[in-house]
Design a protein around this motif. Structure first.
Motif, PDB file in Angstrom:
ATOM      1  N   GLU A   1      85.508  43.566   8.027  1.00 49.37           N
ATOM      2  CA  GLU A   1      86.583  44.399   8.586  1.00 49.37           C
ATOM      3  C   GLU A   1      87.960  43.876   8.215  1.00 49.37           C
ATOM      4  OE1 GLU A   1      86.705  47.416   9.939  1.00 49.37           O
ATOM      5  OE2 GLU A   1      84.566  47.471   9.537  1.00 49.37           O
ATOM      6  N   SER A   2      88.157  42.563   8.301  1.00 49.76           N
ATOM      7  CA  SER A   2      89.474  42.018   7.969  1.00 49.76           C
ATOM      8  C   SER A   2      89.755  42.171   6.473  1.00 49.76           C
ATOM      9  CB  SER A   2      89.604  40.571   8.421  1.00 49.76           C
ATOM     10  OG  SER A   2      88.663  39.757   7.781  1.00 49.76           O
ATOM     11  N   SER A   3      88.739  42.082   5.644  1.00 48.56           N
ATOM     12  CA  SER A   3      88.931  42.270   4.199  1.00 48.56           C
ATOM     13  C   SER A   3      89.344  43.703   3.894  1.00 48.56           C
ATOM     14  CB  SER A   3      87.648  41.932   3.438  1.00 48.56           C
ATOM     15  OG  SER A   3      87.292  40.592   3.651  1.00 48.56           O
ATOM     16  N   ILE A   4      88.719  44.652   4.565  1.00 46.66           N
ATOM     17  CA  ILE A   4      89.079  46.065   4.375  1.00 46.66           C
ATOM     18  C   ILE A   4      90.511  46.300   4.852  1.00 46.66           C
ATOM     19  CG2 ILE A   4      88.610  48.438   5.125  1.00 46.66           C
ATOM     20  CD1 ILE A   4      85.606  47.572   5.287  1.00 46.66           C
ATOM     21  N   GLU A   5      90.825  45.761   6.009  1.00 48.62           N
ATOM     22  CA  GLU A   5      92.168  45.948   6.564  1.00 48.62           C
ATOM     23  C   GLU A   5      93.234  45.359   5.637  1.00 48.62           C
ATOM     24  OE1 GLU A   5      94.634  44.361  10.373  1.00 48.62           O
ATOM     25  OE2 GLU A   5      92.599  45.098  10.769  1.00 48.62           O
ATOM     26  N   MET A   6      92.977  44.172   5.120  1.00 47.24           N
ATOM     27  CA  MET A   6      93.946  43.525   4.235  1.00 47.24           C
ATOM     28  C   MET A   6      94.061  44.253   2.893  1.00 47.24           C
ATOM     29  SD  MET A   6      92.978  39.610   5.147  1.00 47.24           S
ATOM     30  CE  MET A   6      94.147  38.770   4.115  1.00 47.24           C
ATOM     31  N   SER A   7      93.043  45.014   2.532  1.00 50.05           N
ATOM     32  CA  SER A   7      93.042  45.757   1.267  1.00 50.05           C
ATOM     33  C   SER A   7      93.554  47.180   1.430  1.00 50.05           C
ATOM     34  CB  SER A   7      91.618  45.803   0.699  1.00 50.05           C
ATOM     35  OG  SER A   7      91.115  44.511   0.507  1.00 50.05           O
ATOM     36  N   SER A   8      93.912  47.558   2.634  1.00 49.39           N
ATOM     37  CA  SER A   8      94.292  48.944   2.888  1.00 49.39           C
ATOM     38  C   SER A   8      95.431  49.466   2.011  1.00 49.39           C
ATOM     39  CB  SER A   8      94.581  49.172   4.374  1.00 49.39           C
ATOM     40  OG  SER A   8      95.682  48.401   4.786  1.00 49.39           O
ATOM     41  N   PRO A   9      96.433  48.660   1.620  1.00 48.16           N
ATOM     42  CA  PRO A   9      97.465  49.219   0.728  1.00 48.16           C
ATOM     43  C   PRO A   9      96.892  49.769  -0.587  1.00 48.16           C
ATOM     44  CG  PRO A   9      98.237  47.158   1.656  1.00 48.16           C
ATOM     45  CD  PRO A   9      96.789  47.294   2.048  1.00 48.16           C
ATOM     46  N   TYR A  10      95.930  49.056  -1.203  1.00 50.20           N
ATOM     47  CA  TYR A  10      95.305  49.532  -2.438  1.00 50.20           C
ATOM     48  C   TYR A  10      94.525  50.812  -2.175  1.00 50.20           C
ATOM     49  CZ  TYR A  10      95.998  44.683  -3.937  1.00 50.20           C
ATOM     50  OH  TYR A  10      96.525  43.462  -4.226  1.00 50.20           O
ATOM     51  N   LEU A  11      93.809  50.827  -1.060  1.00 49.32           N
ATOM     52  CA  LEU A  11      92.939  51.958  -0.739  1.00 49.32           C
ATOM     53  C   LEU A  11      93.735  53.202  -0.369  1.00 49.32           C
ATOM     54  CD1 LEU A  11      90.381  49.869   1.331  1.00 49.32           C
ATOM     55  CD2 LEU A  11      90.091  50.695  -1.013  1.00 49.32           C
ATOM     56  N   GLU A  12      94.760  53.030   0.438  1.00 51.09           N
ATOM     57  CA  GLU A  12      95.579  54.164   0.866  1.00 51.09           C
ATOM     58  C   GLU A  12      96.361  54.753  -0.299  1.00 51.09           C
ATOM     59  OE1 GLU A  12      97.901  52.633   4.111  1.00 51.09           O
ATOM     60  OE2 GLU A  12      96.131  52.462   5.417  1.00 51.09           O
ATOM     61  N   LYS A  13      96.822  53.899  -1.197  1.00 50.62           N
ATOM     62  CA  LYS A  13      97.607  54.356  -2.349  1.00 50.62           C
ATOM     63  C   LYS A  13      96.834  55.387  -3.177  1.00 50.62           C
ATOM     64  CE  LYS A  13     100.047  52.402  -6.326  1.00 50.62           C
ATOM     65  NZ  LYS A  13     100.319  51.152  -7.042  1.00 50.62           N
ATOM     66  N   LYS A  14      95.517  55.218  -3.264  1.00 49.68           N
ATOM     67  CA  LYS A  14      94.693  56.126  -4.063  1.00 49.68           C
ATOM     68  C   LYS A  14      93.827  57.043  -3.192  1.00 49.68           C
ATOM     69  CE  LYS A  14      93.351  54.664  -8.162  1.00 49.68           C
ATOM     70  NZ  LYS A  14      92.654  53.871  -9.198  1.00 49.68           N
ATOM     71  N   ASN A  15      94.105  57.026  -1.884  1.00 49.98           N
ATOM     72  CA  ASN A  15      93.367  57.880  -0.946  1.00 49.98           C
ATOM     73  C   ASN A  15      91.849  57.679  -1.061  1.00 49.98           C
ATOM     74  OD1 ASN A  15      93.349  59.724   1.180  1.00 49.98           O
ATOM     75  ND2 ASN A  15      92.927  61.422  -0.204  1.00 49.98           N
ATOM     76  N   ILE A  16      91.452  56.420  -1.047  1.00 48.93           N
ATOM     77  CA  ILE A  16      90.035  56.075  -1.174  1.00 48.93           C
ATOM     78  C   ILE A  16      89.413  55.989   0.211  1.00 48.93           C
ATOM     79  CG2 ILE A  16      88.430  54.245  -1.868  1.00 48.93           C
ATOM     80  CD1 ILE A  16      90.401  53.717  -4.224  1.00 48.93           C
ATOM     81  N   ASP A  17      88.325  56.688   0.376  1.00 49.72           N
ATOM     82  CA  ASP A  17      87.584  56.711   1.635  1.00 49.72           C
ATOM     83  C   ASP A  17      86.644  55.504   1.674  1.00 49.72           C
ATOM     84  OD1 ASP A  17      86.524  57.730   4.060  1.00 49.72           O
ATOM     85  OD2 ASP A  17      84.873  58.669   2.954  1.00 49.72           O
ATOM     86  N   VAL A  18      86.685  54.762   2.770  1.00 47.80           N
ATOM     87  CA  VAL A  18      85.810  53.600   2.928  1.00 47.80           C
ATOM     88  C   VAL A  18      84.719  53.947   3.929  1.00 47.80           C
ATOM     89  CG1 VAL A  18      85.639  51.175   3.618  1.00 47.80           C
ATOM     90  CG2 VAL A  18      87.687  51.990   2.443  1.00 47.80           C
ATOM     91  N   VAL A  19      83.481  53.821   3.498  1.00 50.32           N
ATOM     92  CA  VAL A  19      82.327  54.062   4.361  1.00 50.32           C
ATOM     93  C   VAL A  19      81.688  52.720   4.656  1.00 50.32           C
ATOM     94  CG1 VAL A  19      80.082  55.196   4.535  1.00 50.32           C
ATOM     95  CG2 VAL A  19      81.957  56.332   3.323  1.00 50.32           C
ATOM     96  N   ARG A  20      81.556  52.416   5.936  1.00 50.18           N
ATOM     97  CA  ARG A  20      80.939  51.158   6.355  1.00 50.18           C
ATOM     98  C   ARG A  20      79.518  51.437   6.825  1.00 50.18           C
ATOM     99  NH1 ARG A  20      86.010  51.840   7.782  1.00 50.18           N
ATOM    100  NH2 ARG A  20      87.527  50.156   7.777  1.00 50.18           N
ATOM    101  N   HIS A  21      78.624  50.570   6.448  1.00 48.09           N
ATOM    102  CA  HIS A  21      77.230  50.717   6.854  1.00 48.09           C
ATOM    103  C   HIS A  21      76.698  49.311   7.148  1.00 48.09           C
ATOM    104  CE1 HIS A  21      72.953  51.880   6.428  1.00 48.09           C
ATOM    105  NE2 HIS A  21      73.405  52.983   6.968  1.00 48.09           N
ATOM    106  N   VAL A  22      77.026  48.794   8.332  1.00 54.68           N
ATOM    107  CA  VAL A  22      76.651  47.429   8.697  1.00 54.68           C
ATOM    108  C   VAL A  22      75.450  47.478   9.634  1.00 54.68           C
ATOM    109  CG1 VAL A  22      77.438  45.286   9.776  1.00 54.68           C
ATOM    110  CG2 VAL A  22      79.014  46.629   8.381  1.00 54.68           C
ATOM    111  N   LYS A  23      74.337  46.926   9.159  1.00 50.42           N
ATOM    112  CA  LYS A  23      73.105  46.926   9.945  1.00 50.42           C
ATOM    113  C   LYS A  23      72.595  45.504  10.131  1.00 50.42           C
ATOM    114  CE  LYS A  23      70.419  50.570   9.721  1.00 50.42           C
ATOM    115  NZ  LYS A  23      69.295  51.389   9.312  1.00 50.42           N
ATOM    116  N   THR A  24      73.453  44.649  10.640  1.00 48.63           N
ATOM    117  CA  THR A  24      73.032  43.285  10.941  1.00 48.63           C
ATOM    118  C   THR A  24      73.892  42.738  12.066  1.00 48.63           C
ATOM    119  OG1 THR A  24      72.638  41.065  10.069  1.00 48.63           O
ATOM    120  CG2 THR A  24      74.559  42.214   9.208  1.00 48.63           C
ATOM    121  N   ASP A  25      73.291  41.897  12.867  1.00 45.55           N
ATOM    122  CA  ASP A  25      74.065  41.189  13.879  1.00 45.55           C
ATOM    123  C   ASP A  25      73.878  39.678  13.717  1.00 45.55           C
ATOM    124  OD1 ASP A  25      71.471  41.009  14.735  1.00 45.55           O
ATOM    125  OD2 ASP A  25      71.807  41.920  16.680  1.00 45.55           O
TER     126      ASP A  25
END
Length: 144
Positions: free
Chosen positions: A4-28
């Protein structure tokens, strides 16, 4: 947390190109790792994916556990990597990008971090269909 923190810190790159991020976390399962370096590995993979994709692309980040490892997959729907380049992408100074802005050290760094954690990094790519980087971090009982 690292994902989550990696995605958040990368948000400027992602938002600039309107990239949709899909998370699929199946572990605890708790991942014992150097959080700063693992976060940098994920940020590097996310940034590379964002740079490779067109506007309105999709980035899928999955995490699950096996009996021996936590697996994190970073998958994009970009143009894919040429087969001849796949054998060299983890070599220091190899890059397919503009050399004036890029030194070709990102994936070599990622590989080094994964090896230091006793894990590994693999890549699957098909031209025109996208690329998936697969991180495997061993499940350990105590911190690394």
């Amino acid at each position: 947390e690292v994902i989550e923190s990696s995605i958040e810190m990368s948000s400027p790159y992602l938002e600039k190109k309107n990239i949709d991020v899909v998370r699929h976390v199946k572990t605890d399962v708790k991942m014992y790792c150097d959080g700063v370096h693992m976060q940098e590995v994920l940020r590097n993979l996310i940034k590379n994916a964002a740079e490779a994709m067109e506007h309105n692309g999709q980035l899928r980040i999955s995490a699950y556990d096996t009996r021996k490892a936590i697996v994190i997959e970073v998958q994009d729907n970009g143009p894919g990597i040429d087969q001849e380049d796949l054998t060299r992408i983890f070599h220091p100074y190899f890059t397919t990008k503009n050399r004036s802005k890029n030194f070709g050290l990102g994936l070599a760094y990622c590989m080094n971090v994964m090896h230091k954690h006793g894990g590994k990094i693999d890549v699957q790519s098909k031209k025109g269909l996208g690329t998936t980087f697969i991180l495997q971090i061993p499940i350990t009982e105590q911190p690394v």
